[in-house]
Design a protein around this motif. Structure first.
Motif, mmCIF file in Angstrom:
data_model
loop_
_atom_site.group_PDB
_atom_site.id
_atom_site.type_symbol
_atom_site.label_atom_id
_atom_site.label_comp_id
_atom_site.label_asym_id
_atom_site.label_seq_id
_atom_site.Cartn_x
_atom_site.Cartn_y
_atom_site.Cartn_z
ATOM 1 N N ARG A 101 3.205 -1.063 5.775
ATOM 2 C CA ARG A 101 2.921 -1.688 6.664
ATOM 3 C C ARG A 101 1.947 -0.926 7.984
ATOM 4 N NH1 ARG A 101 0.375 -5.489 9.541
ATOM 5 N NH2 ARG A 101 1.081 -5.845 11.533
ATOM 6 N N ASP A 139 -1.404 -0.746 6.406
ATOM 7 C CA ASP A 139 -1.968 -2.168 6.523
ATOM 8 C C ASP A 139 -2.683 -2.243 8.009
ATOM 9 O OD1 ASP A 139 -2.609 -4.930 5.393
ATOM 10 O OD2 ASP A 139 -1.469 -5.321 7.066
ATOM 11 N N SER A 185 -5.936 -0.865 8.712
ATOM 12 C CA SER A 185 -7.259 -1.355 8.379
ATOM 13 C C SER A 185 -7.320 -2.799 9.290
ATOM 14 C CB SER A 185 -6.996 -1.760 6.825
ATOM 15 O OG SER A 185 -5.980 -2.841 6.533
ATOM 16 N N GLN A 186 -6.302 -3.248 9.612
ATOM 17 C CA GLN A 186 -6.535 -4.556 10.410
ATOM 18 C C GLN A 186 -7.121 -4.175 11.930
ATOM 19 O OE1 GLN A 186 -2.621 -6.937 11.008
ATOM 20 N NE2 GLN A 186 -3.089 -6.701 13.282
ATOM 21 N N ARG A 205 -11.627 -4.260 4.958
ATOM 22 C CA ARG A 205 -9.946 -4.738 4.899
ATOM 23 C C ARG A 205 -9.836 -5.213 3.348
ATOM 24 N NH1 ARG A 205 -5.208 -5.335 7.105
ATOM 25 N NH2 ARG A 205 -4.099 -7.218 6.846
ATOM 26 N N GLY A 244 -7.653 -3.664 0.381
ATOM 27 C CA GLY A 244 -6.484 -4.152 0.060
ATOM 28 C C GLY A 244 -6.382 -4.457 -1.378
#
Length: 231
Positions: free
Chosen positions: A141, A144, A147-148, A156, A160
Motif C-alpha cells: 500500500r 502504491d 505512485s498515486q 502509475r 502497476g
C-alpha cells in the motif's frame, strides 16, 4: 418495485471474479502456488468455493497482469522468471519508482503524508510481531501510494503492470530478518524525504531501495531455486 438491470448483473459478476483474482494473488504472493506449478482448477474451485467460470475469468485477469502464464492445451502455470528477466524488471521498477518519488515529493497532499505515517507505524508493529503477510500488505500500500501521489497516470499504469509481476518475489525475499529491518528503515527515510518535499532525495532513496530489493530477491532465489537463479 425495483428490478435488477443487466448492468447490475454485470457488476455482480465482475466483483466475483475480481475477488477470486485477489485471493489467487495472495496465494501466488505468499508462495502457496510455487513457480512452475500448474493451477489445478478443480482444487482451486474447492478451496475458493466458486465455480469454474469466475475462476477462469480470474485466471485470465492474472494472465493479463503477467502473474500466471496460459499455455494452449495445457492450462495455466505460475511463471518461472529467469535471472535476466528479474534484473531487467527490477531495474525498470527502480526507475519508475524513483520518478514517482521525485514527482510525489512535489505533489503529495497532507492527507497522503498522514496515511504514509500511519502505514509506517503499522509496518513497524508488524515487523516487531514478525508478521510478514501483514507487513507486506502495508508495504504494498505504501508503494502504491508513492505512485498515486506522483499524479502521473501513465507512470502509475506502467508501474502497476510491472509491479504485479514482482509481487511474489518481493514478499518472499523479506524472510531474511536483517534485510527486512533494513527495508523498513529505508521506508522511514523515504517518508522523511517526502515530508520535506525533497524530490532529489526521494528519487535516490526509492531507486536504491528497489536495487537492494533486486539483490535480495536474487540472493533468495540462489538459495531456494539455484537453477532458476543461474539462468
Amino acid at each position: 418495485m425495483n428490478t435488477l438491470s443487466i448492468s447490475d448483473l454485470s457488476v455482480t459478476r465482475d466483483t466475483l471474479h475480481q475477488r477470486v483474482a485477489a485471493r489467487l494473488r495472495e496465494l501466488l504472493i505468499q508462495g502457496t502456488l510455487q513457480p512452475g506449478a500448474k493451477l489445478n482448477e478443480r482444487e482451486l474451485c474447492e478451496i475458493l468455493g466458486v465455480s469454474r467460470t469466475p475462476l477462469r475469468e480470474a485466471i485470465r485477469l492474472l494472465a493479463a497482469e503477467g502473474m500466471v502464464v496460459l499455455e494452449a492445451g495445457r492450462g495455466a502455470f505460475v511463471p518461472v522468471l529467469t535471472r535476466e528477466a528479474i534484473v531487467g524488471a527490477f531495474d525498470v521498477l527502480a526507475s519508475l519508482e524513483g520518478l514517482a518519488g521525485e514527482q510525489a515529493a512535489q505533489r503529495i497532499t497532507d492527507e497522503e503524508l498522514a496515511e504514509l505515517r500511519a502505514l509506517q507505524h503499522e509496518m513497524q508493529a508488524a515487523f516487531e510481531r514478525r508478521d510478514l503477510p501483514t507487513y507486506y500488505g502495508l508495504n504494498a500500500r505504501a508503494h502504491d501510494l508513492f505512485s498515486q501521489a506522483a499524479r502521473n497516470p501513465v507512470l502509475r499504469e506502467i508501474w502497476g503492470q510491472l509491479n504485479s509481476r514482482m509481487h511474489a518475489l518481493r514478499f518472499r525475499s523479506n524472510q531474511d530478518e536483517k534485510k527486512w529491518m533494513h527495508a523498513l528503515n529505508e521506508h522511514a527515510q523515504i517518508l522523511a524525504a517526502l515530508q520535506k518535499h525533497d524530490a532529489v532525495a526521494a528519487r535516490q532513496l526509492l531507486e536504491q531501495h528497489l536495487h537492494r530489493k533486486r539483490d535480495a530477491v536474487l540472493e533468495h532465489l540462489a538459495t531456494v531455486y539455484p537453477k532458476t537463479a543461474a539462468q
